[in-house]
Design a protein around this motif. Structure first.
Motif, short mmCIF file in Angstrom:
data_model
loop_
_atom_site.label_atom_id
_atom_site.label_comp_id
_atom_site.label_asym_id
_atom_site.label_seq_id
_atom_site.Cartn_x
_atom_site.Cartn_y
_atom_site.Cartn_z
N UNK A 11 0.77 -1.15 0.14
CA UNK A 11 -0.07 0.11 -0.20
C UNK A 11 0.93 1.16 -0.06
N UNK A 12 2.05 1.31 0.92
CA UNK A 12 2.80 2.40 0.77
C UNK A 12 3.30 2.91 -0.38
N UNK A 13 3.96 1.57 -1.07
CA UNK A 13 4.41 1.86 -2.47
C UNK A 13 3.39 2.41 -3.50
N UNK A 14 2.21 1.88 -3.43
CA UNK A 14 1.20 2.32 -4.52
C UNK A 14 0.92 3.68 -4.08
N UNK A 15 0.54 4.17 -2.87
CA UNK A 15 0.11 5.46 -2.44
C UNK A 15 1.18 6.31 -2.96
N UNK A 16 2.45 5.96 -2.65
CA UNK A 16 3.47 6.92 -2.93
C UNK A 16 3.85 7.29 -4.20
N UNK A 17 3.35 6.40 -5.10
CA UNK A 17 3.21 6.49 -6.49
C UNK A 17 2.10 7.40 -7.23
N UNK A 18 1.10 7.31 -6.38
CA UNK A 18 -0.10 8.38 -6.62
C UNK A 18 0.49 9.66 -6.13
N UNK A 19 1.04 9.75 -4.99
CA UNK A 19 1.29 10.94 -4.35
C UNK A 19 2.74 11.63 -4.86
N UNK A 20 3.48 11.04 -5.88
CA UNK A 20 4.63 11.54 -6.32
C UNK A 20 5.54 11.70 -5.14
#
Length: 281
Positions: A11-20
């Motif tokens: 989840x951290x990796x995916x959310x970080x991708x969305x949040x740049x």
């Protein structure tokens, strides 16, 4: 075996991708995940989430009526905790965690969407049978399964709150066998290959799939052959397997899952601690 912290890292990796932004490291996530649950903050959130779930359930029933199925100093951070461990034990735990992160595993990351009623639908599942260092593999396949599963469009940011992340670390691979029934339902994952008209077909099902679907072993094999691209008659699968010199490799792996509604309170707690992520350049 996979852990909820591995799912939290996905989840951290995916959310970080969305949040740049740069995601927290797996070591950070594992330590903060343990601290969060040791602090008791998750118990407060569990009660709040139960109230929210009850309210949503009441709304659904009145709406459509649809029936849906111590104090210590961290090596990474400095903050107080209501629980403590002897320093020697803590150091041993950190060494063990570091060793596990350096180990290599074949792995799969699965994303599902979860309805308010709790039913889930597959939204992406990709992994590798080549052993990966845990952090690298989880990071890579959290994104690959979210954006590159050809069966689905890429997961958009708007879908994040409805997601559940599942991680499976694969172990105990057998030697190839020609016996398509040489496996145990609910225990083994399957990796098959066979040849039809000079073309080689192959596919895999993780250990939980057949049991979740309620399939018999024969039904699971037919479905897996179809997943590989074979479109023959169900009654002809044995002949196709035999003539196509079918091979089966069984493996094991317990899937562990985590919903966004479990991850997000932890992430908000992390932010309150002042743990920052670096923005992407």
């Amino acid at each position: 075996m996979a852990t909820p912290a591995h799912c939290a890292y996905a989840f951290e990796v995916l959310a970080a991708n969305f949040e740049r932004r740069q995601p927290l490291s797996l070591a950070q996530v594992e330590e903060l995940w343990e601290r969060y649950h040791a602090s008791g903050a998750d118990d407060d959130e569990d009660q709040a989430q139960k109230r929210r779930d009850d309210e949503e359930h009441d709304e659904e029933e009145s709406g459509s009526g649809a029936d849906t199925p111590a104090s210590s100093r961290s090596s990474l951070f400095s903050f107080s905790s209501s629980t403590s461990k002897p320093q020697q034990q803590q150091q041993q735990r950190k060494r063990e965690e570091g060793r596990r992160r350096r180990e290599e595993y074949p792995l799969f990351v699965t994303w599902n969407t979860v309805s308010r009623g709790g039913s889930k639908s597959l939204r992406g599942c990709i992994g590798t049978f080549e052993a990966q260092e845990l952090e690298d593999g989880l990071r890579a396949y959290a994104l690959t399964s979210a954006f590159e599963d050809a069966r689905f469009p890429p997961i958009p940011p708007s879908l994040l709150p409805s997601l559940a992340a599942h991680v499976t670390l694969l172990t105990n691979f057998s030697s190839p066998t020609r016996d398509p029934m040489d496996w145990v339902l609910g225990k083994h994952g399957l990796r098959i290959s066979f040849t039809v008209h000079g073309r080689r077909y192959g596919a895999t099902y993780l250990p939980d799939v057949a049991k979740e679907q309620g399939w018999t072993k024969e039904e699971a094999l037919i479905s897996l052959m179809r997943k590989a691209g074979w479109n023959g008659s169900s009654s002809a699968w044995v002949k196709t397997w035999r003539e196509g010199k079918g091979e089966l490799v069984r493996y094991e792996g317990k899937q562990v899952g985590l919903r966004y509604t479990e991850w997000r309170p932890w992430r908000e707690w992390v932010e309150k601690l002042g743990v920052k992520s670096k923005p992407l350049n």
